[in-house]
Design a protein around this motif. Structure first.
Motif, PDB file in Angstrom:
ATOM      1  N   ASN A   1       0.812  -1.226   0.000  1.00  0.00           N
ATOM      2  CA  ASN A   1       0.000   0.000   0.000  1.00  0.00           C
ATOM      3  C   ASN A   1       0.844   1.275   0.000  1.00  0.00           C
ATOM      4  O   ASN A   1       0.335   2.366   0.217  1.00  0.00           O
ATOM      5  N   ASN A   2       2.183   1.129  -0.210  1.00  0.00           N
ATOM      6  CA  ASN A   2       3.145   2.227  -0.198  1.00  0.00           C
ATOM      7  C   ASN A   2       3.487   2.691   1.222  1.00  0.00           C
ATOM      8  O   ASN A   2       4.136   3.711   1.395  1.00  0.00           O
ATOM      9  N   GLY A   3       3.054   1.937   2.213  1.00  0.00           N
ATOM     10  CA  GLY A   3       3.600   2.132   3.545  1.00  0.00           C
ATOM     11  C   GLY A   3       4.916   1.381   3.637  1.00  0.00           C
ATOM     12  O   GLY A   3       5.379   0.776   2.663  1.00  0.00           O
ATOM     13  N   PHE A   4       5.539   1.390   4.796  1.00  0.00           N
ATOM     14  CA  PHE A   4       6.803   0.679   4.924  1.00  0.00           C
ATOM     15  C   PHE A   4       7.060   0.325   6.385  1.00  0.00           C
ATOM     16  O   PHE A   4       6.446   0.880   7.295  1.00  0.00           O
ATOM     17  N   LEU A   5       7.956  -0.634   6.575  1.00  0.00           N
ATOM     18  CA  LEU A   5       8.375  -1.089   7.896  1.00  0.00           C
ATOM     19  C   LEU A   5       9.853  -0.787   8.087  1.00  0.00           C
ATOM     20  O   LEU A   5      10.643  -0.881   7.137  1.00  0.00           O
ATOM     21  N   VAL A   6      10.233  -0.452   9.316  1.00  0.00           N
ATOM     22  CA  VAL A   6      11.626  -0.161   9.655  1.00  0.00           C
ATOM     23  C   VAL A   6      12.001  -0.978  10.884  1.00  0.00           C
ATOM     24  O   VAL A   6      11.307  -0.932  11.903  1.00  0.00           O
ATOM     25  N   ALA A   7      13.081  -1.755  10.803  1.00  0.00           N
ATOM     26  CA  ALA A   7      13.619  -2.477  11.961  1.00  0.00           C
ATOM     27  C   ALA A   7      14.760  -1.648  12.541  1.00  0.00           C
ATOM     28  O   ALA A   7      15.657  -1.234  11.806  1.00  0.00           O
ATOM     29  N   THR A   8      14.730  -1.391  13.837  1.00  0.00           N
ATOM     30  CA  THR A   8      15.693  -0.485  14.453  1.00  0.00           C
ATOM     31  C   THR A   8      16.566  -1.180  15.491  1.00  0.00           C
ATOM     32  O   THR A   8      16.275  -2.297  15.934  1.00  0.00           O
ATOM     33  N   SER A   9      17.604  -0.476  15.909  1.00  0.00           N
ATOM     34  CA  SER A   9      18.516  -0.986  16.930  1.00  0.00           C
ATOM     35  C   SER A   9      17.855  -1.059  18.300  1.00  0.00           C
ATOM     36  O   SER A   9      18.443  -1.610  19.238  1.00  0.00           O
ATOM     37  N   ASP A  10      16.644  -0.509  18.453  1.00  0.00           N
ATOM     38  CA  ASP A  10      15.891  -0.653  19.699  1.00  0.00           C
ATOM     39  C   ASP A  10      15.127  -1.964  19.744  1.00  0.00           C
ATOM     40  O   ASP A  10      14.317  -2.180  20.645  1.00  0.00           O
ATOM     41  N   CYS A  11      15.400  -2.849  18.771  1.00  0.00           N
ATOM     42  CA  CYS A  11      14.711  -4.142  18.680  1.00  0.00           C
ATOM     43  C   CYS A  11      13.203  -3.939  18.532  1.00  0.00           C
ATOM     44  O   CYS A  11      12.402  -4.525  19.267  1.00  0.00           O
ATOM     45  N   GLU A  12      12.858  -3.088  17.601  1.00  0.00           N
ATOM     46  CA  GLU A  12      11.468  -2.805  17.263  1.00  0.00           C
ATOM     47  C   GLU A  12      11.312  -2.812  15.750  1.00  0.00           C
ATOM     48  O   GLU A  12      12.249  -2.515  15.012  1.00  0.00           O
ATOM     49  N   VAL A  13      10.113  -3.166  15.298  1.00  0.00           N
ATOM     50  CA  VAL A  13       9.735  -2.962  13.903  1.00  0.00           C
ATOM     51  C   VAL A  13       8.625  -1.927  13.899  1.00  0.00           C
ATOM     52  O   VAL A  13       7.570  -2.134  14.495  1.00  0.00           O
ATOM     53  N   LEU A  14       8.885  -0.791  13.268  1.00  0.00           N
ATOM     54  CA  LEU A  14       7.927   0.306  13.218  1.00  0.00           C
ATOM     55  C   LEU A  14       7.199   0.296  11.883  1.00  0.00           C
ATOM     56  O   LEU A  14       7.807   0.053  10.832  1.00  0.00           O
ATOM     57  N   GLU A  15       5.898   0.569  11.925  1.00  0.00           N
ATOM     58  CA  GLU A  15       5.106   0.651  10.698  1.00  0.00           C
ATOM     59  C   GLU A  15       4.764   2.106  10.401  1.00  0.00           C
ATOM     60  O   GLU A  15       4.328   2.851  11.279  1.00  0.00           O
ATOM     61  N   PHE A  16       4.969   2.502   9.148  1.00  0.00           N
ATOM     62  CA  PHE A  16       4.615   3.836   8.674  1.00  0.00           C
ATOM     63  C   PHE A  16       3.562   3.706   7.585  1.00  0.00           C
ATOM     64  O   PHE A  16       3.696   2.879   6.682  1.00  0.00           O
TER      65      PHE A  16
ATOM     66  N   VAL B   1       4.449   3.404  14.203  1.00  0.00           N
ATOM     67  CA  VAL B   1       3.757   2.641  15.237  1.00  0.00           C
ATOM     68  C   VAL B   1       4.489   1.324  15.442  1.00  0.00           C
ATOM     69  O   VAL B   1       4.860   0.656  14.458  1.00  0.00           O
ATOM     70  N   VAL B   2       4.733   0.949  16.693  1.00  0.00           N
ATOM     71  CA  VAL B   2       5.430  -0.304  16.983  1.00  0.00           C
ATOM     72  C   VAL B   2       4.550  -1.473  16.573  1.00  0.00           C
ATOM     73  O   VAL B   2       3.466  -1.673  17.103  1.00  0.00           O
ATOM     74  N   GLN B   3       5.022  -2.231  15.568  1.00  0.00           N
ATOM     75  CA  GLN B   3       4.289  -3.408  15.131  1.00  0.00           C
ATOM     76  C   GLN B   3       4.818  -4.675  15.788  1.00  0.00           C
ATOM     77  O   GLN B   3       4.069  -5.556  16.169  1.00  0.00           O
ATOM     78  N   LEU B   4       6.141  -4.778  15.916  1.00  0.00           N
ATOM     79  CA  LEU B   4       6.770  -5.910  16.596  1.00  0.00           C
ATOM     80  C   LEU B   4       7.824  -5.382  17.560  1.00  0.00           C
ATOM     81  O   LEU B   4       8.403  -4.312  17.351  1.00  0.00           O
ATOM     82  N   GLY B   5       8.098  -6.160  18.609  1.00  0.00           N
ATOM     83  CA  GLY B   5       9.099  -5.749  19.587  1.00  0.00           C
ATOM     84  C   GLY B   5       8.515  -4.771  20.581  1.00  0.00           C
ATOM     85  O   GLY B   5       7.347  -4.868  20.975  1.00  0.00           O
ATOM     86  N   GLY B   6       9.325  -3.826  20.987  1.00  0.00           N
ATOM     87  CA  GLY B   6       8.886  -2.887  22.020  1.00  0.00           C
ATOM     88  C   GLY B   6       8.973  -3.474  23.416  1.00  0.00           C
ATOM     89  O   GLY B   6       8.546  -2.844  24.389  1.00  0.00           O
ATOM     90  N   ASN B   7       9.542  -4.677  23.509  1.00  0.00           N
ATOM     91  CA  ASN B   7       9.671  -5.349  24.806  1.00  0.00           C
ATOM     92  C   ASN B   7      11.124  -5.459  25.246  1.00  0.00           C
ATOM     93  O   ASN B   7      11.472  -6.282  26.087  1.00  0.00           O
ATOM     94  N   GLY B   8      11.983  -4.636  24.660  1.00  0.00           N
ATOM     95  CA  GLY B   8      13.401  -4.702  24.973  1.00  0.00           C
ATOM     96  C   GLY B   8      14.109  -5.722  24.095  1.00  0.00           C
ATOM     97  O   GLY B   8      13.490  -6.606  23.505  1.00  0.00           O
ATOM     98  N   CYS B   9      15.416  -5.602  23.998  1.00  0.00           N
ATOM     99  CA  CYS B   9      16.219  -6.555  23.229  1.00  0.00           C
ATOM    100  C   CYS B   9      16.513  -7.784  24.082  1.00  0.00           C
ATOM    101  O   CYS B   9      16.758  -7.666  25.277  1.00  0.00           O
ATOM    102  N   GLY B  10      16.499  -8.947  23.478  1.00  0.00           N
ATOM    103  CA  GLY B  10      16.809 -10.163  24.225  1.00  0.00           C
ATOM    104  C   GLY B  10      16.289 -11.384  23.514  1.00  0.00           C
ATOM    105  O   GLY B  10      15.822 -11.337  22.370  1.00  0.00           O
TER     106      GLY B  10
END
Length: 357
Positions: free
Chosen positions: A47-62, A73-82
């Motif tokens: 749909n021309n949105g995109f996902l970004v995986a970051t060093s904060d161990c999160e996948v953000l949706e735009f 918006v945090v789609q995956l992660g957000g619970n800390g790295c581990g």
């Protein structure tokens, strides 16, 4: 086309989109607000949105409507790295197939994870493959720290702790290579001038995308170099030229601070006593690499923000879930079948490739 741009310190990353036919950076459209985390993975959505995986161990949706004010918006992660439930380690590449399934490379655990089209931060993934855990640039598998020194530990003291980006296992064979001595333990320390708060951009030159041996060799060849401060995960090497040298350090995760003392000189700062004899494998002149070079301190140029991601992953279309994984360290491409799981052995379909992204 999308691109992730950042300053030389990998701070304030922004996602920009270049419209079809764009001829210059001036035509790029900013699609995210500045992010303090590093961008390790990126995938476009149908749909021309995109996902970004970051060093904060999160996948953000735009969303397709995202702009310079969008935080994602945090789609995956957000619970800390581990490696706990609903967690993953430092992410590598990510990919999305036409059905919406998501592949994510957990570089620290050495696994390729797959999430279903309907997912959130509490979704448990399926393991689609095992790979070699990724280590920061300049670090070798299975090496150990002599004398029990750990990140951030002053010289002469021991600690059982570890540090992100510098796991226990880092050798000081190169860390203290005769003419280099760790400042206040070296690992987990950022170099400073007269005191722990004395830091100025005028104190050093920057070397981009350098390994530890390359950083040390560049300092030896510089003439006015007093020591180095290298960030192992990003490969940024500070070649310190401050006339008064390095007289202090400051605790900083991922940094290594080393004092350079030519053989005929005597050390005069807070360097610790670690020293290893030079021999086979000691760093010499840096390789003739086009991606290693001195960077100007100003202006703060933007440059691509994902030069050091080891693994890249991509679904194969119309195969029911097969995917390719490129290993930029081993210079090979692996193929995983659509039924792959934790025990599946991937097949190598390309190796010794001259250029591999």
């Amino acid at each position: 086309m999308f691109a992730a741009l950042t300053s030389m310190e990998h701070q304030n990353v922004v996602i920009v989109e270049f419209p079809s036919g764009a001829l210059s950076a001036a035509e790029a459209v900013q699609r995210s607000a500045p992010m303090s985390a590093k961008v390790y993975g990126f995938a476009t959505l149908p749909n021309n949105g995109f996902l970004v995986a970051t060093s904060d161990c999160e996948v953000l949706e735009f969303t397709p409507e995202s702009n310079q004010y969008s935080a994602g918006v945090v789609q995956l992660g957000g619970n800390g790295c581990g490696n706990g439930k609903f967690q993953f380690g430092t992410p590598g590449g990510i990919a999305v197939d036409l059905e919406g399934n998501l592949l994510l490379v957990d570089s620290q655990a050495g696994t390729v994870l797959e999430y279903p089209p309907t997912r959130d931060s509490r979704t448990e993934p399926k393991v689609r493959g095992k790979i070699e855990p990724s280590l920061p640039r300049g670090q070798s598998q299975g090496e150990s720290v002599p004398g029990g020194l750990q990140p951030g530990t002053p010289s002469g003291q021991s600690s059982g702790g570890t540090q992100p980006g510098m796991p226990s296992g880092k050798s000081s064979g190169l860390l203290a290579a005769g003419d280099f001595k760790p400042v206040d333990g070296g690992i987990g320390r950022a170099c400073r001038g007269a005191s722990a708060n004395d830091s100025d951009e005028g104190y050093y030159e920057l070397l981009s995308q350098a390994t530890l041996p390359e950083c040390q060799a560049a300092c030896r060849n510089m003439g006015s170099c007093k020591g180095i401060d290298i960030t192992m995960q990003t490969g940024y090497c500070q070649l310190w030229t401050r006339p008064g040298g390095i007289s202090a350090s400051f605790p900083s995760s991922g940094h290594v601070c080393l004092l350079y003392t030519p053989a005929e000189s005597s050390p005069s700062t807070t360097a610790g006593p670690l020293e290893a004899p030079r021999g086979p494998g000691s760093p010499g002149k840096p390789e003739n690499r086009s991606d290693v070079g001195l960077l100007p301190r100003s202006p703060r140029r933007l440059q691509p923000s994902m030069p050091l991601v080891r693994y890249h992953v991509e679904y194969l279309p119309r195969t029911g879930g097969s995917f390719l994984l490129a290993d930029t360290q081993k210079i090979e491409v692996l193929k995983f079948p659509n039924s792959s799981d934790n025990g599946t052995k991937a097949s190598i379909i390309a190796s010794d490739v001259k250029y591999l992204w």
